[in-house]
Design a protein around this motif. Structure first.
Motif, mmCIF file in Angstrom:
data_model
loop_
_atom_site.group_PDB
_atom_site.id
_atom_site.type_symbol
_atom_site.label_atom_id
_atom_site.label_comp_id
_atom_site.label_asym_id
_atom_site.label_seq_id
_atom_site.Cartn_x
_atom_site.Cartn_y
_atom_site.Cartn_z
ATOM 1 N N SER A 226 27.591 13.073 49.204
ATOM 2 C CA SER A 226 27.831 12.723 47.800
ATOM 3 C C SER A 226 26.802 13.354 46.858
ATOM 4 O O SER A 226 27.131 13.714 45.724
ATOM 5 C CB SER A 226 27.840 11.202 47.637
ATOM 6 O OG SER A 226 26.582 10.679 48.016
ATOM 7 N N SER A 227 25.566 13.508 47.296
ATOM 8 C CA SER A 227 24.557 14.080 46.398
ATOM 9 C C SER A 227 24.805 15.578 46.160
ATOM 10 O O SER A 227 24.486 16.092 45.087
ATOM 11 C CB SER A 227 23.161 13.850 46.963
ATOM 12 O OG SER A 227 23.058 14.461 48.229
ATOM 13 N N ILE A 228 25.400 16.253 47.120
ATOM 14 C CA ILE A 228 25.751 17.663 46.918
ATOM 15 C C ILE A 228 26.858 17.768 45.863
ATOM 16 O O ILE A 228 26.840 18.653 45.002
ATOM 17 C CB ILE A 228 26.189 18.310 48.250
ATOM 18 C CG1 ILE A 228 25.025 18.383 49.217
ATOM 19 C CG2 ILE A 228 26.785 19.678 48.048
ATOM 20 C CD1 ILE A 228 23.971 19.381 48.833
ATOM 21 N N MET A 229 27.806 16.848 45.919
ATOM 22 C CA MET A 229 28.875 16.858 44.920
ATOM 23 C C MET A 229 28.324 16.519 43.539
ATOM 24 O O MET A 229 28.755 17.090 42.542
ATOM 25 C CB MET A 229 29.979 15.871 45.324
ATOM 26 C CG MET A 229 31.191 15.930 44.421
ATOM 27 S SD MET A 229 31.900 17.585 44.215
ATOM 28 C CE MET A 229 32.509 17.920 45.830
ATOM 29 N N ARG A 230 27.343 15.589 43.461
ATOM 30 C CA ARG A 230 26.726 15.272 42.175
ATOM 31 C C ARG A 230 26.026 16.485 41.580
ATOM 32 O O ARG A 230 26.090 16.733 40.384
ATOM 33 C CB ARG A 230 25.714 14.138 42.343
ATOM 34 C CG ARG A 230 26.325 12.779 42.148
ATOM 35 C CD ARG A 230 25.253 11.705 42.085
ATOM 36 N NE ARG A 230 25.572 10.722 43.095
ATOM 37 C CZ ARG A 230 24.854 10.447 44.170
ATOM 38 N NH1 ARG A 230 23.713 11.038 44.372
ATOM 39 N NH2 ARG A 230 25.246 9.550 45.032
ATOM 40 N N LEU A 231 25.352 17.281 42.429
ATOM 41 C CA LEU A 231 24.679 18.477 41.945
ATOM 42 C C LEU A 231 25.698 19.499 41.432
ATOM 43 O O LEU A 231 25.485 20.118 40.385
ATOM 44 C CB LEU A 231 23.827 19.112 43.055
ATOM 45 C CG LEU A 231 23.104 20.390 42.667
ATOM 46 C CD1 LEU A 231 22.022 20.096 41.624
ATOM 47 C CD2 LEU A 231 22.509 21.058 43.877
ATOM 48 N N SER A 232 26.797 19.631 42.121
ATOM 49 C CA SER A 232 27.833 20.566 41.676
ATOM 50 C C SER A 232 28.420 20.148 40.331
ATOM 51 O O SER A 232 28.623 20.986 39.441
ATOM 52 C CB SER A 232 28.933 20.653 42.737
ATOM 53 O OG SER A 232 29.960 21.489 42.306
ATOM 54 N N LEU A 233 28.668 18.871 40.160
ATOM 55 C CA LEU A 233 29.208 18.373 38.884
ATOM 56 C C LEU A 233 28.188 18.506 37.753
ATOM 57 O O LEU A 233 28.540 18.865 36.620
ATOM 58 C CB LEU A 233 29.658 16.925 39.025
ATOM 59 C CG LEU A 233 30.885 16.698 39.923
ATOM 60 C CD1 LEU A 233 31.143 15.211 40.122
ATOM 61 C CD2 LEU A 233 32.093 17.382 39.338
#
Length: 193
Positions: A134-141
């Motif tokens: 989930s933190s990788i997706m937060r960084l992408s967003l």
């Protein structure tokens, strides 16, 4: 005694054979080619271009617009020179380079910021495909949001980007060093100087 006599005669008996076979190969005449001369190719003829068909002519029209000249306005009193005048029939354009507004980002800085954020977004999505977190997706967003803000001409708010970058799982995430380097570079490119 027979053996001694046989050993003395052996060189005499073998001499003609040895002399016939001992001639080196460079004393023999060169071998003739087995291929007859009729197989050789005739000499090449020069290429001739056809002259009956005229080459296509591309019509070129003269430039109908007057040439644009840029003039730099200086104070005639400081240089004691007259202002340059344009020849008759031409128009002058004064090019004004506008500085960005106080809260706006320059177009060059915005382009660099957008490219940096796109790199972070692509690397984080690649890492997310290999190991979802989930933190990788937060960084992408957060990178996509910052890139959109820079594209609209404003300095991006990097608070969410910094927060997502600090919460990344660095211990087992694929491409962690590339994401970390891209995150630092994008943050430097998008910070307000």
């Amino acid at each position: 005694m027979r053996y001694v006599f046989a050993l003395l005669l052996a060189p005499l008996l073998l001499a003609p054979v040895r002399l016939k076979d001992a001639t080196p190969g460079f004393f023999t005449p060169p071998a003739q080619s087995p291929a007859p001369e009729s197989y050789s190719l005739p000499p090449a003829d020069p290429l001739v271009t056809p002259t009956s068909v005229p080459a296509p002519v591309i019509p070129v029209k003269p430039n109908l617009t007057a040439p644009v000249t840029a003039t730099v306005v200086t104070s005639p009193t400081s240089l004691n020179l007259p202002l340059p005048t344009a020849p008759a029939g031409t128009t002058q354009q004064v090019i004004i380079i506008q500085q960005p507004a106080a809260g706006a980002i320059s177009p060059m800085q915005a382009a660099l910021c957008i490219k940096g954020m796109q790199l972070v977004q692509e690397l984080s999505l690649l890492s997310y495909q290999q190991r979802p977190h989930s933190s990788i997706m937060r960084l992408s967003l957060a990178a996509a949001t910052a890139g959109n803000e820079a594209a609209s001409g404003k300095w991006p708010n990097l608070a969410a980007f910094y927060y997502a970058a600090k919460r990344l799982p660095w211990f087992s995430q694929p491409h962690k060093t590339e994401i970390q380097d891209a995150t630092r570079a994008a943050a430097r490119l998008c910070e307000k100087s």
